[in-house]
Design an enzyme around this catalytic site. Structure first.
Site, PDB file in Angstrom:
ATOM      1  N   ARG A  50      29.972  45.029  42.379  1.00 32.97           N
ATOM      2  CA  ARG A  50      30.755  45.387  41.198  1.00 32.97           C
ATOM      3  C   ARG A  50      31.112  44.118  40.426  1.00 32.97           C
ATOM      4  NH1 ARG A  50      36.685  47.181  43.685  1.00 32.97           N
ATOM      5  NH2 ARG A  50      37.145  45.169  44.630  1.00 32.97           N
ATOM      6  N   GLU A 110      41.516  44.544  38.083  1.00 34.59           N
ATOM      7  CA  GLU A 110      41.604  43.251  38.782  1.00 34.59           C
ATOM      8  C   GLU A 110      40.675  42.232  38.131  1.00 34.59           C
ATOM      9  OE1 GLU A 110      41.131  43.842  43.011  1.00 34.59           O
ATOM     10  OE2 GLU A 110      43.229  44.387  43.199  1.00 34.59           O
ATOM     11  N   TRP A 128      37.918  45.062  54.023  1.00 29.73           N
ATOM     12  CA  TRP A 128      37.283  43.807  53.601  1.00 29.73           C
ATOM     13  C   TRP A 128      37.763  42.584  54.381  1.00 29.73           C
ATOM     14  CZ3 TRP A 128      41.550  41.251  51.883  1.00 29.73           C
ATOM     15  CH2 TRP A 128      42.566  42.002  51.290  1.00 29.73           C
ATOM     16  N   GLU A 178      48.499  48.949  43.315  1.00 33.85           N
ATOM     17  CA  GLU A 178      47.669  49.298  44.472  1.00 33.85           C
ATOM     18  C   GLU A 178      48.229  48.660  45.726  1.00 33.85           C
ATOM     19  OE1 GLU A 178      43.573  48.154  44.357  1.00 33.85           O
ATOM     20  OE2 GLU A 178      43.336  48.744  42.278  1.00 33.85           O
TER      21      GLU A 178
HETATM   22  C1  GLA Z   1      41.105  46.213  44.944  1.00 28.35           C
HETATM   23  C2  GLA Z   1      40.428  47.089  43.893  1.00 28.35           C
HETATM   24  C3  GLA Z   1      40.205  48.479  44.360  1.00 28.35           C
HETATM   25  C4  GLA Z   1      39.740  48.504  45.796  1.00 28.35           C
HETATM   26  C5  GLA Z   1      40.734  47.774  46.661  1.00 28.35           C
HETATM   27  C6  GLA Z   1      40.378  47.804  48.121  1.00 28.35           C
HETATM   28  O1  GLA Z   1      42.446  46.235  44.912  1.00 28.35           O
HETATM   29  O2  GLA Z   1      41.140  47.106  42.692  1.00 28.35           O
HETATM   30  O3  GLA Z   1      39.230  49.053  43.519  1.00 28.35           O
HETATM   31  O4  GLA Z   1      38.490  47.888  45.868  1.00 28.35           O
HETATM   32  O5  GLA Z   1      40.746  46.442  46.252  1.00 28.35           O
HETATM   33  O6  GLA Z   1      41.338  47.134  48.899  1.00 28.35           O
END
Ligand code: GLA
Length: 681
Positions: free
Chosen positions: A127, A166, A331, A323
């Site tokens: 991405r 992000e 991850w 979030e």
């Molecule tokens: C980030 C992204 C989300 C997702 C989370 C996973 O915060 O904004 O789309 O990928 O990580 O922890």
């Protein structure tokens, strides 16, 4: 399994959370309905109601769904989902969908793909594969934003615009030729003349003198160490470049819509590419994403730091946690599930430290793609699961906490934090590669945290009026003007704690000659002639029986008194901690990394002398924070231990819905939120 009941929504009048026009606190999630057929959508929204969700972020990665072919827009599914959410009383946090370009775009225009420092391309398949300076990417992305805002710009369900996602998480630094040209333009605006750049970058060193702007490149991979100022300027440029991209999207949105606009920051230990002090003023509200990093010793303390820093970015006003996770992420090397109650404590820590809402990534756990092992509100296991039950429980509590919205956190202590200093301090070819800026910030933060002292995180140069103590951890790079704010604060009666490797270089990374710590020599009454960094696992004994590590220096007193000296090693007898009366205030210098227990002891002395008033007595492992509205205080007591923790606050506990009259016990892993009427308690 416990029975599931529909949540009743709190009735107005409640304060409005972060200006979104919604009553009470926000409880939300990311939702990716495009990963599921319409068959699940109704069930999803019914369950969202059950969980008490009142704000849902959609269309975050929607581009290839909404614009499946160049210039062909398909909004039907988004229409349906938005209407479904609206008819269930759930607000929409609408993504502009531009975070990841669809394959047709990168196939037709491979020039939008980013390049890393060695000149290799980063391809689609993950991405965010786009160059922040690409005019082609920007053009196509803004076309999508325009189409989206024209359709939903005044839709009553839409409460917030969520630009991209992000920004800079993966593509912050691009080294391609398009970025190189943009970097040169940025440098011309900063320095005006090539002589100005040569002077700032110190290009007399190693034959790096430039005679023309076209000779300048991003700091691509080199054989040897890089020019440090070139590197810092590239970090500044890269942060500005994505901010300008954000502003371009925001301008399109604001042209057609009055709904607030923001994007989700990443104030976290492992991402440092954006200077959010520059970004924050451009946001209609401040939103942050935070994930517990289980690679750290005490992950929830870093969570508290992130929350305090986000409050700093919001200038002390309420903000939104956009979030976090209900349980494991996918991850880290080992992705730990949260323990029972941990998600509740994490969420309420953010609220305690100023969040007017907490949201999760994501609603329903994916069954395909990279993130299928990332936790969600609705896990693979479905509603018969601990995670679901805890999410419903938290949703009900967030409903009961509505009156907290709009209240603010007040601190006597400010910690100066700088992304620029972070970039500069951690660069190569320094006295010790063991010195990491964020570690130093967090060691001082954690000592105050353990003492129950709330600190605001402020930018260099921020006005310090109203604080009693300013803490300045390893502020390696600082401008003369910003350093003067700290010196003036002390001269005027404030107290300061400044730790080693502070004040060393100016904004061009140029050493202040005449002795360390450069910009802070006067306020500290010391002058250091040489650094003596300590090796990993090496310690030095201090005269008060404690130990120092990481750092020491050959320090001379020029007005300060020696509080503690080195007791052994090559610097035996040399001051390690000093105290200097300066004007009407006091400046303390820590020339070594004092062991954690001694640091708490020292800070207890310093905070007491500075007149810092703790909220209450804090048991080890407890976290105590206060939010304050006009009439009421809300004292959050979070128990991070596996033992009950007692406290002596009086008031009404919003968690248990019981009065407490001076002695209460928070269950292991539990939380109390004590409401106090300021006039009567
Ligand atoms: C980030 C992204 C989300 C997702 C989370 C996973 O915060 O904004 O789309 O990928 O990580 O922890």
């Amino acid at each position: 399994m416990t029975s599931r009941t529909l949540v009743t929504y709190p009735e107005p009048p409640l304060p409005s959370a972060v200006g979104l026009g919604t009553a009470g606190l926000i409880y939300g999630c990311d939702y990716n309905p495009e990963q599921w057929g319409p068959a699940t959508w109704s069930e999803d929204v019914a369950l969202m109601r059950e969980a008490g969700i009142n704000l849902v972020a959609i269309n975050i990665f929607g581009w290839s769904h909404v614009e499946p072919r160049d210039g062909e827009f398909f909004f039907d599914d988004l229409d349906t989902v938005i209407e479904l959410l609206q008819s269930n009383g759930i607000g929409v946090n609408l993504g502009t969908g531009t975070s990841s370009p669809p394959p047709w775009l990168s196939t037709r225009h491979p020039e939008i793909l980013p390049q890393v420092a060695d000149g290799t391309t980063r391809w689609p398949g993950g991405r965010q594969a786009w160059c922040p300076s690409s005019p082609v990417f920007r053009d196509r992305a803004l076309r999508l934003v325009e189409a989206t805002v024209q359709r939903y710009g005044s839709h009553p369900a839409v409460k917030l615009w969520h630009v991209s996602n992000e920004l800079g998480c993966h593509n912050a630094l691009c080294y391609c030729d398009v970025s190189a040209a943009a970097f040169r333009r940025w440098l011309q605006a900063r320095y005006a003349t090539i002589e100005g750049l040569n002077e700032a970058w110190g290009t007399a060193f190693w034959s790096q003198r430039y005679s023309d702007w076209d000779e300048i490149l991003p700091p691509r991979a080199t054989l040897s160490f890089l020019n440090p100022t070139q590197n810092i300027d590239f970090s500044r440029f890269s942060s500005d470049e994505l901010l300008s991209y954000y502003q371009a999207e925001a301008a399109v949105l604001r042209e057609h819509s009055t709904i607030p606009v923001t994007t989700n920051f990443m104030v976290t230990a492992h991402i440092r590419t954006q200077d959010y002090w520059q970004w924050a003023p451009k946001m209609d509200l401040i939103a942050n994403d935070h994930y517990l990093d289980n690679r750290l010793d005490v992950p929830h303390r870093e969570l508290s730091f992130s929350a305090d820093a986000t409050r700093g970015l919001a200038s002390g006003q309420p903000w939104l946690l956009m979030e976090h996770s209900t349980s494991a992420v996918n991850w880290q090397p080992l992705n730990r599930a949260k323990t029972p109650g941990e998600m509740m404590r994490n969420s309420l820590t953010h609220v305690a430290r100023g969040a007017d809402g907490v949201c999760f990534f994501q609603w329903r756990a994916s069954v395909q793609g990279t993130e299928k092992y990332h936790s969600a509100v609705l896990p693979h296991a479905g509603v018969d699961s601990r995670v679901w039950r805890e999410s419903v429980e938290l949703g009900a509590l967030m409903g009961r906490l509505g009156e907290v919205a709009g209240s603010t956190v007040h601190a006597d202590v400010a910690i100066v934090f700088s992304w620029e200093a972070w970039w500069a301090a951690d660069f190569e070819a320094h006295p010790s590669s063991e010195l990491r800026y964020l570690d130093q910030v967090q060691q001082l933060y954690e000592a105050l945290w353990s003492m129950g002292v709330t600190a605001d995180i402020v930018k260099p140069g921020a006005a310090l009026d109203g604080y009693r103590l300013v803490v300045v951890p390893s502020l390696y790079l600082v401008s003369d003007e910003d350093a003067a704010v700290i010196t003036d604060f002390v001269a005027g009666g404030g107290h300061a704690v400044i730790s080693f490797f502070s004040g060393i270089v100016d904004a061009d990374d140029r050493v202040r000659a005449g002795g360390y710590p450069g910009a802070f020599r006067e306020v500290l009454g010391v002058r250091s002639e040489e650094f003596y960094p300590l090796g990993t696992d090496e310690t030095v004994s201090l005269s008060d029986g404690s130990t120092g590590s990481l750092w020491s220096e050959l320090l001379h007193l020029t007005g300060a008194e020696a509080w503690v000296t080195y007791a052994d090693g090559p610097l035996a007898g040399v001051p390690a901690i000093t105290r200097n009366a300066h004007g009407r205030g006091v400046g303390w210098y820590l020339a070594t990394a004092v062991d954690p227990a001694a640091l708490i002891g020292l800070l207890a002395t310093i905070t007491a002398e500075a007149g810092v008033v703790p909220i209450g007595t804090v048991a080890p492992g407890a976290e105590v924070v206060r939010r304050r509205s006009q009439e009421r205080d809300y004292i959050f007591v979070l128990n991070h231990t596996d033992q009950p923790i007692h406290h002596e606050f009086r008031g009404f506990d919003l968690v248990t819905q019981e009065s407490v009259d001076g002695f209460a016990s928070v269950a292991p892993g539990g939380v109390h939120i004590i409401r106090q009427d300021r006039k009567t308690s």
